[in-house]
Design an enzyme around this catalytic site. Structure first.
Site, PDB file in Angstrom:
ATOM      1  N   HIS A 155       0.767  -0.883   0.124  1.00  0.00           N
ATOM      2  CA  HIS A 155       0.134  -0.403   0.192  1.00  0.00           C
ATOM      3  C   HIS A 155       1.122   0.887   0.210  1.00  0.00           C
ATOM      4  CE1 HIS A 155      -3.578   1.680  -0.342  1.00  0.00           C
ATOM      5  NE2 HIS A 155      -3.630   2.547   0.394  1.00  0.00           N
ATOM      6  N   TYR A 209       1.344   4.916  -2.429  1.00  0.00           N
ATOM      7  CA  TYR A 209       1.648   6.560  -1.908  1.00  0.00           C
ATOM      8  C   TYR A 209       3.238   6.472  -2.118  1.00  0.00           C
ATOM      9  CZ  TYR A 209      -2.309   6.725   0.222  1.00  0.00           C
ATOM     10  OH  TYR A 209      -3.698   5.379   0.688  1.00  0.00           O
ATOM     11  N   HIS A 214     -10.067   0.676 -10.778  1.00  0.00           N
ATOM     12  CA  HIS A 214      -9.792   1.714  -9.183  1.00  0.00           C
ATOM     13  C   HIS A 214      -7.990   1.784  -9.406  1.00  0.00           C
ATOM     14  CE1 HIS A 214      -8.411   3.277  -5.054  1.00  0.00           C
ATOM     15  NE2 HIS A 214      -7.718   2.210  -5.551  1.00  0.00           N
ATOM     16  N   PHE A 215      -7.311   0.504  -9.857  1.00  0.00           N
ATOM     17  CA  PHE A 215      -5.980   1.511 -10.244  1.00  0.00           C
ATOM     18  C   PHE A 215      -5.726   1.640 -11.430  1.00  0.00           C
ATOM     19  CE2 PHE A 215      -3.923  -2.144 -11.786  1.00  0.00           C
ATOM     20  CZ  PHE A 215      -4.771  -3.257 -11.493  1.00  0.00           C
ATOM     21  N   HIS A 216      -6.726   2.245 -12.439  1.00  0.00           N
ATOM     22  CA  HIS A 216      -6.298   2.371 -13.216  1.00  0.00           C
ATOM     23  C   HIS A 216      -6.675   4.342 -12.800  1.00  0.00           C
ATOM     24  CE1 HIS A 216      -5.444  -1.198 -15.754  1.00  0.00           C
ATOM     25  NE2 HIS A 216      -4.992  -0.529 -16.397  1.00  0.00           N
ATOM     26  N   ARG A 237     -10.933 -10.179 -11.649  1.00  0.00           N
ATOM     27  CA  ARG A 237      -9.991  -9.575 -11.914  1.00  0.00           C
ATOM     28  C   ARG A 237      -8.348 -10.175 -12.260  1.00  0.00           C
ATOM     29  NH1 ARG A 237      -6.251  -7.167  -7.511  1.00  0.00           N
ATOM     30  NH2 ARG A 237      -4.450  -6.761  -8.896  1.00  0.00           N
ATOM     31  N   ARG A 238      -8.002  -9.834 -13.434  1.00  0.00           N
ATOM     32  CA  ARG A 238      -6.240 -10.779 -13.878  1.00  0.00           C
ATOM     33  C   ARG A 238      -7.425 -12.257 -14.532  1.00  0.00           C
ATOM     34  NH1 ARG A 238      -2.604 -10.311  -8.004  1.00  0.00           N
ATOM     35  NH2 ARG A 238      -1.552  -8.692  -9.259  1.00  0.00           N
TER      36      ARG A 238
HETATM   37 FE1  HAS Z   1      -6.239   1.849  -3.731  1.00  0.00          FE
HETATM   38  C1  HAS Z   1      -6.382  -1.451  -4.475  1.00  0.00           C
HETATM   39  C2  HAS Z   1      -7.286   2.028  -0.315  1.00  0.00           C
HETATM   40  C3  HAS Z   1      -4.664   4.756  -3.379  1.00  0.00           C
HETATM   41  C4  HAS Z   1      -3.231   1.865  -6.474  1.00  0.00           C
HETATM   42  N1  HAS Z   1      -5.167   0.398  -5.090  1.00  0.00           N
HETATM   43  C5  HAS Z   1      -5.537  -1.052  -4.917  1.00  0.00           C
HETATM   44  C6  HAS Z   1      -4.894  -1.367  -6.243  1.00  0.00           C
HETATM   45  C7  HAS Z   1      -3.684  -0.603  -6.445  1.00  0.00           C
HETATM   46  C8  HAS Z   1      -4.110   0.675  -5.945  1.00  0.00           C
HETATM   47  C9  HAS Z   1      -2.578  -0.905  -7.606  1.00  0.00           C
HETATM   48  O1  HAS Z   1      -8.700  -0.271   1.083  1.00  0.00           O
HETATM   49  C10 HAS Z   1      -4.707  -3.325  -6.453  1.00  0.00           C
HETATM   50  C11 HAS Z   1      -3.739  -3.588  -5.671  1.00  0.00           C
HETATM   51  C12 HAS Z   1      -3.844  -5.503  -5.977  1.00  0.00           C
HETATM   52  O2  HAS Z   1      -2.879  -5.875  -6.599  1.00  0.00           O
HETATM   53  O3  HAS Z   1      -4.659  -6.043  -5.157  1.00  0.00           O
HETATM   54  N2  HAS Z   1      -6.622   3.108  -2.774  1.00  0.00           N
HETATM   55  C13 HAS Z   1      -7.055   2.854  -1.094  1.00  0.00           C
HETATM   56  C14 HAS Z   1      -7.529   4.519  -0.228  1.00  0.00           C
HETATM   57  C15 HAS Z   1      -7.200   5.151  -1.169  1.00  0.00           C
HETATM   58  C16 HAS Z   1      -6.748   4.784  -2.503  1.00  0.00           C
HETATM   59  C17 HAS Z   1      -8.266   4.831   0.568  1.00  0.00           C
HETATM   60  N3  HAS Z   1      -4.734   3.576  -3.972  1.00  0.00           N
HETATM   61  C18 HAS Z   1      -4.481   4.458  -4.263  1.00  0.00           C
HETATM   62  C19 HAS Z   1      -3.687   5.744  -4.780  1.00  0.00           C
HETATM   63  C20 HAS Z   1      -3.207   4.362  -6.047  1.00  0.00           C
HETATM   64  C21 HAS Z   1      -3.253   3.495  -5.315  1.00  0.00           C
HETATM   65  C22 HAS Z   1      -3.186   6.685  -4.443  1.00  0.00           C
HETATM   66  C23 HAS Z   1      -1.915   4.341  -6.952  1.00  0.00           C
HETATM   67  C24 HAS Z   1      -1.187   6.104  -6.881  1.00  0.00           C
HETATM   68  N4  HAS Z   1      -7.101   0.180  -2.672  1.00  0.00           N
HETATM   69  C25 HAS Z   1      -7.145   0.924  -1.105  1.00  0.00           C
HETATM   70  C26 HAS Z   1      -7.648  -1.234  -0.846  1.00  0.00           C
HETATM   71  C27 HAS Z   1      -6.816  -1.714  -2.676  1.00  0.00           C
HETATM   72  C28 HAS Z   1      -6.555  -1.084  -2.642  1.00  0.00           C
HETATM   73  C29 HAS Z   1      -8.549  -0.911  -0.089  1.00  0.00           C
HETATM   74  C30 HAS Z   1      -7.680  -3.144  -1.905  1.00  0.00           C
HETATM   75  C31 HAS Z   1      -8.541  -3.745  -2.757  1.00  0.00           C
HETATM   76  C32 HAS Z   1      -8.738  -5.652  -2.669  1.00  0.00           C
HETATM   77  O4  HAS Z   1      -9.610  -5.732  -2.230  1.00  0.00           O
HETATM   78  O5  HAS Z   1      -8.555  -5.280  -3.424  1.00  0.00           O
HETATM   79  C33 HAS Z   1      -6.627   6.883  -1.060  1.00  0.00           C
HETATM   80  O6  HAS Z   1      -5.063   7.167  -0.574  1.00  0.00           O
HETATM   81  C34 HAS Z   1      -7.783   7.665  -1.488  1.00  0.00           C
HETATM   82  C35 HAS Z   1      -7.762   8.865  -1.146  1.00  0.00           C
HETATM   83  C36 HAS Z   1      -7.817  10.045  -2.348  1.00  0.00           C
HETATM   84  C37 HAS Z   1      -8.390  10.688  -2.906  1.00  0.00           C
HETATM   85  C38 HAS Z   1      -9.376  12.255  -4.038  1.00  0.00           C
HETATM   86  C39 HAS Z   1      -8.593  12.956  -3.826  1.00  0.00           C
HETATM   87  C40 HAS Z   1      -8.832  13.850  -4.672  1.00  0.00           C
HETATM   88  C41 HAS Z   1      -7.501  14.461  -5.505  1.00  0.00           C
HETATM   89  C42 HAS Z   1      -7.697  15.288  -7.009  1.00  0.00           C
HETATM   90  C43 HAS Z   1      -7.292  16.967  -6.377  1.00  0.00           C
HETATM   91  C44 HAS Z   1      -8.321  17.345  -7.903  1.00  0.00           C
HETATM   92  C45 HAS Z   1      -6.554  18.138  -8.800  1.00  0.00           C
HETATM   93  C46 HAS Z   1      -7.987  18.302 -10.608  1.00  0.00           C
HETATM   94  C47 HAS Z   1      -5.980  18.920  -8.162  1.00  0.00           C
HETATM   95  C48 HAS Z   1      -9.325  11.201  -1.033  1.00  0.00           C
HETATM   96  C49 HAS Z   1      -6.192  14.678  -4.616  1.00  0.00           C
HETATM   97  C50 HAS Z   1      -9.101  19.585 -10.194  1.00  0.00           C
HETATM   98  C51 HAS Z   1      -9.128  20.209 -11.810  1.00  0.00           C
HETATM   99  C52 HAS Z   1      -9.775  21.317 -11.284  1.00  0.00           C
HETATM  100  C53 HAS Z   1     -10.116  21.462 -12.926  1.00  0.00           C
HETATM  101  C54 HAS Z   1     -10.051  22.484 -10.738  1.00  0.00           C
END
Ligand code: HAS
Length: 553
Positions: free
Chosen positions: A227, A231, A378-380, A441-442
């Site tokens: 995990h 980050y 999710h991860f894409h 998946r997979r």
């Molecule tokens: Fe995840 C599974 C929970 C973030 C990648 N995640 C994965 C896997 C990958 C991955 C690769 O709780 C699969 C692993 C595998 O192969 O089995 N993930 C989370 C949570 C977050 C999260 C709570 N994941 C990420 C990030 C990744 C990533 C970042 C890659 C870079 N994830 C999970 C969980 C699993 C999981 C379980 C397991 C699922 C399972 O059962 O297998 C948090 O960090 C997310 C917080 C994000 C936000 C969004 C904030 C929005 C922002 C955008 C601002 C906008 C801007 C532009 C700047 C709260 C910051 C505005 C535009 C204008 C025009 C104004």
């Protein structure tokens, strides 16, 4: 006109960073070839037989896609980009350039060592390499060297900062350098999990020194790293969103303090929550799963801070450019700058990825989506958009800067970012819906006898989205390649490329000194990891059962 450059990187520094990017882009170019193969297979169009005997299975292709894109493209790009943010932020050369070169070439040797068994179908174990799937031992040696190489580069950044710190007592660490240091310190802690897994279990197992592996303990070790790995991928994009994008948008960073608080919270919370990938693992007690679920909700918070702070910065920039009303500032942002549009679109996609993440984190709902296509969706949106699309956006100024050449085509770059956005919306939505309908998946679904009719439309959308993403990826690769070897050198001051450095509304020096003070945060981070993982690691190691023989798909 350009502001006076505060530090001009030397030719050799630019070349060293360029070497990182070259390996990153080659990995992306090859890894992206396998994306559409999976996506088309979902619609029954199976190109894999045409690739035999070079590529012998769906799982070999999926391993190449995951390892090259998620591990190699990211690691080489990130270490190259953070080399720049260290040197340019601190306005000084690396303290031990040779050390960082050793780190880089260690990663290169590791990459080649891991690539050979994958290409020989001797390591089709996917990027998570869970035992009892067993790879050729050189795959494990190779991955180990890639991680060790990134450690060495990280230490090079830390030594450079320490020397700067001694010469600049009381001065706040420049934000772009600060974010890079947090990323690498977190990475040093996070990778202890896979280091122990590979060195004490997988390599001896692959060498035949032990009879079997312990899949449960291996997964715990892996997710100790797995995990925070996300980050490691995300924080360099945040370095750009906080320390560069506000400047590119024509404004200032809304709050330097909030940015630093977000980075500290990622250091504190990235590691102690890996059991949220193991909610269905029988060997992890429910109580520990709940604790990690709660910590996962906590790590959501620094990303919400980021959303607020970066969007507030963008709003100020948009209003400065004449934006009126609630949302009139959005179209006023410099969407015609491909570096900016890539990162804005990456942020929008990441909102959906983040919402999906918090869904994943809920222990009971996770039981519905775990190991389904939902997770791939999710991860894409996260690593393949928030990170990868941001890295493409950064490259649109970084490659011209490093190579002293004009971007081959801004128009192509512009179109590429929107194609990625549209393709990803189609692809990831289809994958999420397929996951909710129970699609695993997979799995090569195109040939699966159990596929119900209700999946077909979504499988087709996955293929369509995948095709659009492939076109976008290769527009990026082609544009960068043409820039890399372009004959059109940047000529004169009007064409020079500036490294964007965002000032904050309140000068960084006004940020409380405690937000630049490592000791308490490091102590808290280690303490939280020991609390969240210590008892379970002791119990699982105490019950280790190395009896699971390996097998090759
Ligand atoms: Fe995840 C599974 C929970 C973030 C990648 N995640 C994965 C896997 C990958 C991955 C690769 O709780 C699969 C692993 C595998 O192969 O089995 N993930 C989370 C949570 C977050 C999260 C709570 N994941 C990420 C990030 C990744 C990533 C970042 C890659 C870079 N994830 C999970 C969980 C699993 C999981 C379980 C397991 C699922 C399972 O059962 O297998 C948090 O960090 C997310 C917080 C994000 C936000 C969004 C904030 C929005 C922002 C955008 C601002 C906008 C801007 C532009 C700047 C709260 C910051 C505005 C535009 C204008 C025009 C104004």
């Amino acid at each position: 006109m350009l502001t006076t450059p505060t530090y001009e990187l030397t030719k050799s520094e630019k070349s060293f960073i360029s070497q990182h990017l070259l390996f990153a882009f080659i990995a992306l170019a090859i890894g992206s070839l396998f994306g559409p193969l999976q996506a088309f297979e979902f619609s029954g169009v199976d190109f894999y037989p045409l690739l035999e005997p070079v590529i012998q299975s769906y799982y070999q292709g999926l391993t190449l896609h995951g390892v090259l894109n998620a591990l190699i493209f990211t690691t080489f790009f990130i270490t190259g980009f953070l080399t720049l943010t260290t040197i340019y932020g601190l306005k000084r050369p690396l303290k031990y350039p040779l050390l960082n070169r050793i780190g880089f070439w260690t990663m290169v040797v590791g990459l080649l060592m891991a690539a050979v068994p994958i290409l020989l179908n001797e390591a089709s174990v996917l990027y998570t390499f869970y035992p009892p799937l067993q790879a050729n031992v050189f795959f494990y040696f190779g991955l180990t060297l890639v991680v060790v190489g990134s450690w060495i580069e990280g230490y090079g950044f830390i030594f450079t900062w320490r020397e700067w710190r001694k010469e600049n007592p009381g001065v706040r660490t420049p934000l772009m350098t600060f974010g890079g240091l947090i990323t690498m310190v977190m990475w040093q802690l996070a990778t202890l999990g896979i280091a122990v897994e590979i060195l004490t279990m997988l390599i001896p197992w692959a060498l035949g020194l032990i009879d079997g592996a312990d899949p449960q303990l291996a997964r715990t070790y892996f997710w100790f790293t797995g995990h925070p790995l996300v980050y490691f991928w995300l924080l360099p994009a945040y370095v750009s969103w906080y320390a560069m994008l506000p400047k590119q948008a024509g404004g200032k960073l809304f709050s330097d303090s909030l940015a630093r608080i977000a980075f500290w919270l990622f250091l504190l919370l990235s590691v102690p929550l890996g059991f949220h990938h193991q909610f269905v693992d029988p060997g992890v007690p429910a109580g520990w799963k709940y604790i990690h679920a709660i910590l996962t909700y906590a790590v959501f918070f620094p990303s919400m801070i980021t959303a607020f702070t970066v969007i507030a910065s963008l709003e100020r920039a948009g209003r400065k450019r004449g934006g009126k009303g609630w949302l009139g500032w959005i179209p006023k942002l410099p969407w015609n700058d491909p570096s900016v549009s890539a990162q804005l679109l990456a942020g929008i996609l990441f909102f959906f990825g983040g919402i999906g993440g918090i869904t994943n984190a809920s222990y009971n709902i996770n039981l519905v989506i775990h190991n389904t296509a939902w997770v791939s969706g999710h991860f894409h949106l996260t690593v393949a958009s928030a990170s990868a699309l941001s890295f493409m956006g950064i490259s649109y100024w970084l490659v011209p800067y490093l190579r002293g050449r004009r971007l081959w085509s801004r128009k192509w770059a512009q179109i590429q970012t929107w194609l990625w956005f549209v393709g990803m919306l189609i692809f990831s939505n289809a994958m999420h819906v397929l996951g909710l309908l129970g699609a695993p998946r997979r799995t090569p679904l195109g040939e699966a006898p159990y596929v119900p009719d209700e999946w077909s439309g979504h499988l087709l959308r996955t293929s369509i989205g995948g095709a659009i993403l492939f076109v976008s990826a290769y527009m990026f690769v082609f544009n960068i390649a043409r820039t890399w070897w372009s004959k059109k050198l940047l000529a004169g001051p009007d064409e020079e490329v500036e490294i964007p450095v965002a000032e904050s509304v309140h000068p960084a020096q006004e940020t409380p000194a405690k937000l630049d003070w490592w000791t308490p945060w490091l102590i808290g981070t280690v303490a939280l990891i020991l609390v969240a993982y210590g008892p379970q690691l002791i119990e699982q190691i105490g019950n280790i059962d190395l009896s699971s023989p390996g097998f090759r798909p």
